[in-house]
Scaffold this motif. Structure first.
Motif, PDB file in Angstrom:
ATOM      1  N   THR A  63      66.742  60.358 -41.196  1.00 17.91           N
ATOM      2  CA  THR A  63      67.807  59.455 -41.669  1.00 17.91           C
ATOM      3  C   THR A  63      67.187  58.224 -42.141  1.00 17.91           C
ATOM      4  N   LEU A  64      66.290  57.752 -41.761  1.00 19.34           N
ATOM      5  CA  LEU A  64      65.633  56.475 -42.337  1.00 19.34           C
ATOM      6  C   LEU A  64      64.962  56.647 -43.562  1.00 19.34           C
ATOM      7  N   PRO A  65      64.097  57.594 -43.532  1.00 22.01           N
ATOM      8  CA  PRO A  65      63.413  57.772 -44.685  1.00 22.01           C
ATOM      9  C   PRO A  65      64.255  58.199 -45.875  1.00 22.01           C
ATOM     10  N   ALA A  66      65.329  59.016 -45.625  1.00 21.19           N
ATOM     11  CA  ALA A  66      66.345  59.419 -46.820  1.00 21.19           C
ATOM     12  C   ALA A  66      67.008  58.156 -47.235  1.00 21.19           C
ATOM     13  N   ILE A  67      67.163  57.298 -46.497  1.00 24.79           N
ATOM     14  CA  ILE A  67      68.007  55.971 -46.825  1.00 24.79           C
ATOM     15  C   ILE A  67      67.485  54.823 -47.137  1.00 24.79           C
ATOM     16  N   ARG A  68      66.157  54.925 -47.111  1.00 27.14           N
ATOM     17  CA  ARG A  68      65.136  53.688 -47.319  1.00 27.14           C
ATOM     18  C   ARG A  68      65.603  52.817 -48.570  1.00 27.14           C
ATOM     19  N   ARG A  69      65.952  53.388 -49.688  1.00 30.88           N
ATOM     20  CA  ARG A  69      66.381  52.912 -50.948  1.00 30.88           C
ATOM     21  C   ARG A  69      67.702  51.945 -50.829  1.00 30.88           C
ATOM     22  N   THR A  70      68.315  52.719 -49.983  1.00 27.21           N
ATOM     23  CA  THR A  70      69.821  51.912 -49.682  1.00 27.21           C
ATOM     24  C   THR A  70      69.653  50.739 -48.606  1.00 27.21           C
ATOM     25  N   VAL A  71      68.663  51.051 -47.778  1.00 29.82           N
ATOM     26  CA  VAL A  71      68.119  49.752 -46.693  1.00 29.82           C
ATOM     27  C   VAL A  71      67.728  48.508 -47.793  1.00 29.82           C
ATOM     28  N   ALA A  72      66.978  48.897 -48.485  1.00 25.81           N
ATOM     29  CA  ALA A  72      66.229  47.775 -49.526  1.00 25.81           C
ATOM     30  C   ALA A  72      67.366  47.067 -50.090  1.00 25.81           C
ATOM     31  N   LEU A  73      68.338  47.804 -50.554  1.00 31.21           N
ATOM     32  CA  LEU A  73      69.334  47.536 -51.774  1.00 31.21           C
ATOM     33  C   LEU A  73      70.376  46.634 -50.791  1.00 31.21           C
ATOM     34  N   VAL A  74      70.793  47.119 -49.638  1.00 29.92           N
ATOM     35  CA  VAL A  74      71.552  46.088 -48.825  1.00 29.92           C
ATOM     36  C   VAL A  74      70.891  44.786 -48.322  1.00 29.92           C
ATOM     37  N   ALA A  75      69.524  44.795 -48.019  1.00 30.84           N
ATOM     38  CA  ALA A  75      68.862  43.562 -47.663  1.00 30.84           C
ATOM     39  C   ALA A  75      68.814  42.656 -49.085  1.00 30.84           C
ATOM     40  N   ILE A  76      68.766  43.164 -49.965  1.00 31.43           N
ATOM     41  CA  ILE A  76      68.474  42.381 -51.318  1.00 31.43           C
ATOM     42  C   ILE A  76      69.793  41.637 -51.598  1.00 31.43           C
ATOM     43  N   VAL A  77      70.969  42.638 -51.390  1.00 33.90           N
ATOM     44  CA  VAL A  77      72.359  42.027 -51.908  1.00 33.90           C
ATOM     45  C   VAL A  77      72.601  41.026 -50.852  1.00 33.90           C
ATOM     46  N   GLU A  78      72.326  41.450 -49.605  1.00 27.34           N
ATOM     47  CA  GLU A  78      72.713  40.327 -48.385  1.00 27.34           C
ATOM     48  C   GLU A  78      72.000  38.886 -48.624  1.00 27.34           C
ATOM     49  N   VAL A  79      70.959  39.082 -49.050  1.00 27.35           N
ATOM     50  CA  VAL A  79      69.844  37.740 -49.389  1.00 27.35           C
ATOM     51  C   VAL A  79      70.425  37.039 -50.351  1.00 27.35           C
ATOM     52  N   ILE A  80      70.837  37.783 -51.578  1.00 26.99           N
ATOM     53  CA  ILE A  80      71.410  37.126 -52.778  1.00 26.99           C
ATOM     54  C   ILE A  80      72.765  36.429 -52.334  1.00 26.99           C
ATOM     55  N   LEU A  81      73.448  37.171 -51.471  1.00 29.33           N
ATOM     56  CA  LEU A  81      75.163  36.683 -51.104  1.00 29.33           C
ATOM     57  C   LEU A  81      74.932  35.525 -50.275  1.00 29.33           C
ATOM     58  N   GLN A  82      73.970  35.529 -49.351  1.00 23.61           N
ATOM     59  CA  GLN A  82      73.982  34.606 -48.013  1.00 23.61           C
ATOM     60  C   GLN A  82      73.158  33.197 -48.426  1.00 23.61           C
ATOM     61  N   PHE A  83      72.428  33.365 -49.600  1.00 23.10           N
ATOM     62  CA  PHE A  83      71.943  32.152 -49.939  1.00 23.10           C
ATOM     63  C   PHE A  83      72.790  31.284 -50.570  1.00 23.10           C
ATOM     64  N   GLN A  84      74.031  31.961 -51.030  1.00 22.43           N
ATOM     65  CA  GLN A  84      74.915  31.217 -51.796  1.00 22.43           C
ATOM     66  C   GLN A  84      75.986  30.925 -50.875  1.00 22.43           C
ATOM     67  N   MET A  85      76.095  30.901 -49.621  1.00 17.80           N
ATOM     68  CA  MET A  85      77.129  30.723 -48.792  1.00 17.80           C
ATOM     69  C   MET A  85      77.475  29.090 -48.893  1.00 17.80           C
ATOM     70  N   PHE A  86      78.858  29.021 -49.017  1.00 15.74           N
ATOM     71  CA  PHE A  86      79.531  27.723 -49.104  1.00 15.74           C
ATOM     72  C   PHE A  86      80.801  27.421 -48.661  1.00 15.74           C
ATOM     73  N   GLY A  87      81.612  28.398 -48.682  1.00 16.65           N
ATOM     74  CA  GLY A  87      83.056  28.421 -48.236  1.00 16.65           C
ATOM     75  C   GLY A  87      83.172  28.054 -46.562  1.00 16.65           C
TER      76      GLY A  87
END
Length: 310
Positions: free
Chosen positions: A225-249
């Protein structure tokens, strides 16, 4: 193919070979027109504001008189010496480091648990994703009612257990972790759905082969499972880093950055500098620092994933 068709194709090929360089260049420019609308919109909405913000960060802007004075890097020097800004940077990094692994791990766990047919799984998926469509105002209002020191849901539970009530949002130790909890509760549905989409793309034959080899669930998860979705894991990590650095509300509405600046993020610092103290150049400099931090964090993450894939 008939002889007439063959001769026509040969004539077309010959005319293409003998076409002048100017004609070929004109064809290339006509192809570029297809991406021109995107380039125009990209430039107007991203490149121009970025360049304008960088220019404003080098000035001292008076919002009332609409005057500006070029001061070079003075705003950046003042940021370096600003204790409140340094605290905001530490708070933002702490928030990202606490929240991003939870989003990845919990989102994957929920996706694995709910990746099955049936009404129960579909209902639970809708429940977990439902909170993501709420506004930050509604989310923070609900959680402030839950965390009220003496009359909230948490206080009633502690009183029922014979424990004293705790004011988590006014604690320097717990204010930022509670904002992490609220944020995870709010938008955990997005990483869950991304992982679900990736899991449903894995062929069932792979799991059948693992079952024939008597592979345990842990080995199947680790080696299939994990090798098959490693690109999605990287995508989720990058998206969340971008979003959480902008935390404000969440911080602005729940704690106003307190107590003692223990939960003030960089974006709230920028908001206060620009729209409360009217120091637009100072706020623009802080924005450029945040952009550089996000760029470095994303580049490091992409590099680490690339090295891991090699």
């Amino acid at each position: 193919m008939s002889a007439t068709a063959l001769s026509a194709a040969a004539a077309a090929a010959a005319s293409t070979r003998h076409r002048s360089p100017g004609a070929r260049a004109g064809a290339h420019w006509s192809n570029a027109l297809f991406i021109a609308p995107f380039l125009v919109v990209y430039g107007l909405l991203l490149v121009v504001p970025l360049a304008k913000g960088l220019w404003i960060s080098l000035q001292e802007v008076d919002m009332l008189s609409h005057s500006a004075e070029f001061v070079g890097l003075r705003n950046y020097h003042e940021l370096w010496a600003d204790a409140i800004f340094r605290t905001a940077v530490r708070n933002t990094f702490a928030f990202v480091l606490m929240s991003t692994p939870v989003f990845v791990a919990l989102g994957l766990a929920l996706a694995l648990a709910l990746n099955r047919p049936g009404r129960a799984a579909a209902t639970l998926r809708a429940i977990f994703f439902g909170s993501s469509v709420l506004s930050v105002t509604i989310v923070t209002l609900v959680w402030k009612l839950v965390l009220m020191p003496h009359q909230g849901l948490l206080a009633n539970m502690t009183h029922a257990l014979g424990l004293p009530s705790v004011s988590l949002l006014t604690s320097e130790t717990w204010a930022l972790p509670m904002i992490v909890v609220v944020t995870v509760w709010w938008i955990i549905g997005l990483p869950m759905m991304l992982f679900l989409a990736a899991l449903q793309q894995i062929p069932h034959e792979v799991y059948e082969a693992a079952a024939l080899d008597s592979a345990s669930r842990w080995r199947t998860l680790r080696h299939v499972t994990l090798p098959a979705i490693r690109r999605t894991v990287a995508l989720v990590a990058i998206v969340e880093v971008i979003l959480q650095f902008q935390m404000f509300g969440q911080a602005h509405l729940m704690t106003q950055g307190g107590p003692n600046d223990s939960s003030r993020p960089i974006v709230q610092f920028i908001y206060e500098a620009g729209f409360q103290h009217w120091t637009l150049g100072y706020a623009a400099a802080a924005s450029q620092v945040l952009f550089a931090i996000m760029l470095i964090a994303m580049a490091a993450q992409v590099w680490a994933r690339h090295k891991e894939a090699q």
